[in-house]
Design an enzyme around this catalytic site. Sequence first.
Site, PDB file in Angstrom:
ATOM      1  N   GLY A  13     -28.241 -28.594  23.864  1.00  0.00           N
ATOM      2  CA  GLY A  13     -28.565 -29.763  23.617  1.00  0.00           C
ATOM      3  C   GLY A  13     -30.144 -29.995  23.570  1.00  0.00           C
ATOM      4  CB  ALA A  95     -24.078 -42.249  16.790  1.00  0.00           C
ATOM      5  CE1 TYR A 157     -26.780 -44.937  23.731  1.00  0.00           C
ATOM      6  CE2 TYR A 157     -24.540 -45.656  24.898  1.00  0.00           C
ATOM      7  CZ  TYR A 157     -25.764 -44.660  24.491  1.00  0.00           C
ATOM      8  OH  TYR A 157     -25.406 -43.468  25.197  1.00  0.00           O
ATOM      9  CE  LYS A 164     -23.948 -40.350  25.475  1.00  0.00           C
ATOM     10  NZ  LYS A 164     -23.937 -38.963  25.644  1.00  0.00           N
ATOM     11  CB  THR A 195     -35.009 -38.147  24.452  1.00  0.00           C
ATOM     12  OG1 THR A 195     -34.043 -38.797  24.054  1.00  0.00           O
ATOM     13  CG2 THR A 195     -35.183 -37.895  25.832  1.00  0.00           C
TER      14      THR A 195
HETATM   15  P1  NAP Z   1     -32.142 -35.053  22.509  1.00  0.00           P
HETATM   16  O1  NAP Z   1     -33.426 -34.390  23.112  1.00  0.00           O
HETATM   17  O2  NAP Z   1     -32.479 -35.671  21.210  1.00  0.00           O
HETATM   18  O3  NAP Z   1     -30.944 -34.255  22.944  1.00  0.00           O
HETATM   19  C1  NAP Z   1     -29.731 -34.393  21.988  1.00  0.00           C
HETATM   20  C2  NAP Z   1     -29.221 -33.162  21.471  1.00  0.00           C
HETATM   21  O4  NAP Z   1     -28.002 -33.315  20.790  1.00  0.00           O
HETATM   22  C3  NAP Z   1     -30.242 -32.682  20.424  1.00  0.00           C
HETATM   23  O5  NAP Z   1     -30.652 -31.164  20.433  1.00  0.00           O
HETATM   24  C4  NAP Z   1     -29.489 -32.765  18.984  1.00  0.00           C
HETATM   25  O6  NAP Z   1     -29.793 -31.873  18.084  1.00  0.00           O
HETATM   26  C5  NAP Z   1     -28.050 -32.345  19.592  1.00  0.00           C
HETATM   27  N1  NAP Z   1     -27.047 -32.437  18.768  1.00  0.00           N
HETATM   28  C6  NAP Z   1     -27.109 -33.491  17.970  1.00  0.00           C
HETATM   29  N2  NAP Z   1     -25.596 -32.992  17.207  1.00  0.00           N
HETATM   30  C7  NAP Z   1     -25.384 -31.659  17.405  1.00  0.00           C
HETATM   31  C8  NAP Z   1     -24.347 -31.059  17.090  1.00  0.00           C
HETATM   32  N3  NAP Z   1     -23.675 -30.950  15.929  1.00  0.00           N
HETATM   33  N4  NAP Z   1     -24.453 -29.575  17.501  1.00  0.00           N
HETATM   34  C9  NAP Z   1     -25.380 -29.279  18.588  1.00  0.00           C
HETATM   35  N5  NAP Z   1     -26.154 -30.045  19.061  1.00  0.00           N
HETATM   36  C10 NAP Z   1     -26.341 -31.276  18.560  1.00  0.00           C
HETATM   37  O7  NAP Z   1     -31.940 -36.308  23.529  1.00  0.00           O
HETATM   38  P2  NAP Z   1     -31.509 -36.569  25.029  1.00  0.00           P
HETATM   39  O8  NAP Z   1     -31.743 -38.062  25.113  1.00  0.00           O
HETATM   40  O9  NAP Z   1     -32.111 -35.518  25.823  1.00  0.00           O
HETATM   41  O10 NAP Z   1     -30.166 -36.510  24.878  1.00  0.00           O
HETATM   42  C11 NAP Z   1     -29.297 -35.563  25.680  1.00  0.00           C
HETATM   43  C12 NAP Z   1     -28.069 -36.269  26.158  1.00  0.00           C
HETATM   44  O11 NAP Z   1     -28.468 -37.033  27.309  1.00  0.00           O
HETATM   45  C13 NAP Z   1     -27.221 -37.027  25.130  1.00  0.00           C
HETATM   46  O12 NAP Z   1     -25.846 -36.844  25.635  1.00  0.00           O
HETATM   47  C14 NAP Z   1     -27.684 -38.473  25.396  1.00  0.00           C
HETATM   48  O13 NAP Z   1     -26.691 -39.327  24.974  1.00  0.00           O
HETATM   49  C15 NAP Z   1     -27.687 -38.357  26.920  1.00  0.00           C
HETATM   50  N6  NAP Z   1     -28.510 -39.513  27.534  1.00  0.00           N
HETATM   51  C16 NAP Z   1     -29.699 -40.070  27.050  1.00  0.00           C
HETATM   52  C17 NAP Z   1     -30.290 -40.798  27.625  1.00  0.00           C
HETATM   53  C18 NAP Z   1     -31.607 -41.309  27.112  1.00  0.00           C
HETATM   54  O14 NAP Z   1     -32.094 -42.490  27.252  1.00  0.00           O
HETATM   55  N7  NAP Z   1     -32.576 -40.216  26.416  1.00  0.00           N
HETATM   56  C19 NAP Z   1     -29.896 -41.761  28.720  1.00  0.00           C
HETATM   57  C20 NAP Z   1     -28.473 -41.320  29.028  1.00  0.00           C
HETATM   58  C21 NAP Z   1     -28.155 -40.165  28.500  1.00  0.00           C
HETATM   59  P3  NAP Z   1     -30.438 -32.713  16.705  1.00  0.00           P
HETATM   60  O15 NAP Z   1     -31.914 -33.256  17.150  1.00  0.00           O
HETATM   61  O16 NAP Z   1     -30.586 -31.680  15.684  1.00  0.00           O
HETATM   62  O17 NAP Z   1     -29.559 -33.827  16.331  1.00  0.00           O
END
Ligand code: NAP
Length: 257
Positions: A13, A95, A157, A164, A195
């Site tokens: 991720g 999504a 969301y 989630k 992010t």
């Molecule tokens: P991020 O840097 O965009 O990370 C999300 C990752 O998921 C990206 O590397 C994305 O790649 C990858 N991904 C999407 N589709 C995929 C696939 N088919 N196969 C493999 N990887 C895939 O954002 P982040 O905020 O750090 O998110 C990480 C986690 O934290 C997520 O589960 C998110 O829901 C959770 N989270 C985030 C927040 C927030 O506010 N940022 C808060 C709570 C929880 P691509 O860029 O290529 O799509």
Amino acid sequence: MTDLKDKIGLIVGVANKRSISWAIAQAAAAAGAKLVVTYQGERLEENVRELSESLVNPLILPCDVTDDAQIDRVFAEIDAQLGGLDFLVHGAAFAPPKELSAPFVQTSRDGFRLSLDVSTYSLIALTRGALPLMERRGGGSVLTLTYLGSERVFQNYNVMGVAKAALEATVRYLAADLGPKGIRVNAISAGPIKTLAASGIAGFSGILQVYRDRAPLRRTVEAAEVAEAAMFLLSPAGRAVTAEVLMVDGGFHAIGT
Ligand code: NAP
């Protein structure tokens, strides 16, 4: 400080330096872990390779989590090169943009399927792949990332909130399944952080402001703070904790009015 010396971890991720998974990778590397980092598709390969130059001898592999053959190859490669696995960090979520802007009632069947496939089912698929490698090491720790949108409605969301909620249930079922094998499964529910994934949610800056105004700590959280909490769950310090969703959100989840 957390000691992950001699531990091997898989990080899924990482998109760029702002990714929460990358913050966890950096903290785990600082604690002495040997890391395997995956990237989704060629678009992100260069990013992940560049970032990983700061790690000691990382193994970098492609993994689209919707593709079982790629998942199989990741674990075959870890088996061949490292012979086992101690922890897995699952930070993949997606999504389709239109599902995050249209009214929730308009959620499409395909959008629902894809969102839950990438953001939820992938935890099961990856954990299953990790299982024999963790068993060989006498146990392991699996960690995923979730958000309060699983329980409460946050504007835009939408289907991600459903994904989630299912992810948190998945954590509990996996934890029950794998606990007897010494494998723990937990989630961190992080407060909002800017992010790449977050940039797809219209009005995200407004959500950040609500946390600054109303969270008990009167601020948002940083990815590095989520990573420190992750170190607890990944390391022996968290050895009695499983099936848990740990809130790392400045206390926002406790606030009513
Ligand atoms: P991020 O840097 O965009 O990370 C999300 C990752 O998921 C990206 O590397 C994305 O790649 C990858 N991904 C999407 N589709 C995929 C696939 N088919 N196969 C493999 N990887 C895939 O954002 P982040 O905020 O750090 O998110 C990480 C986690 O934290 C997520 O589960 C998110 O829901 C959770 N989270 C985030 C927040 C927030 O506010 N940022 C808060 C709570 C929880 P691509 O860029 O290529 O799509």
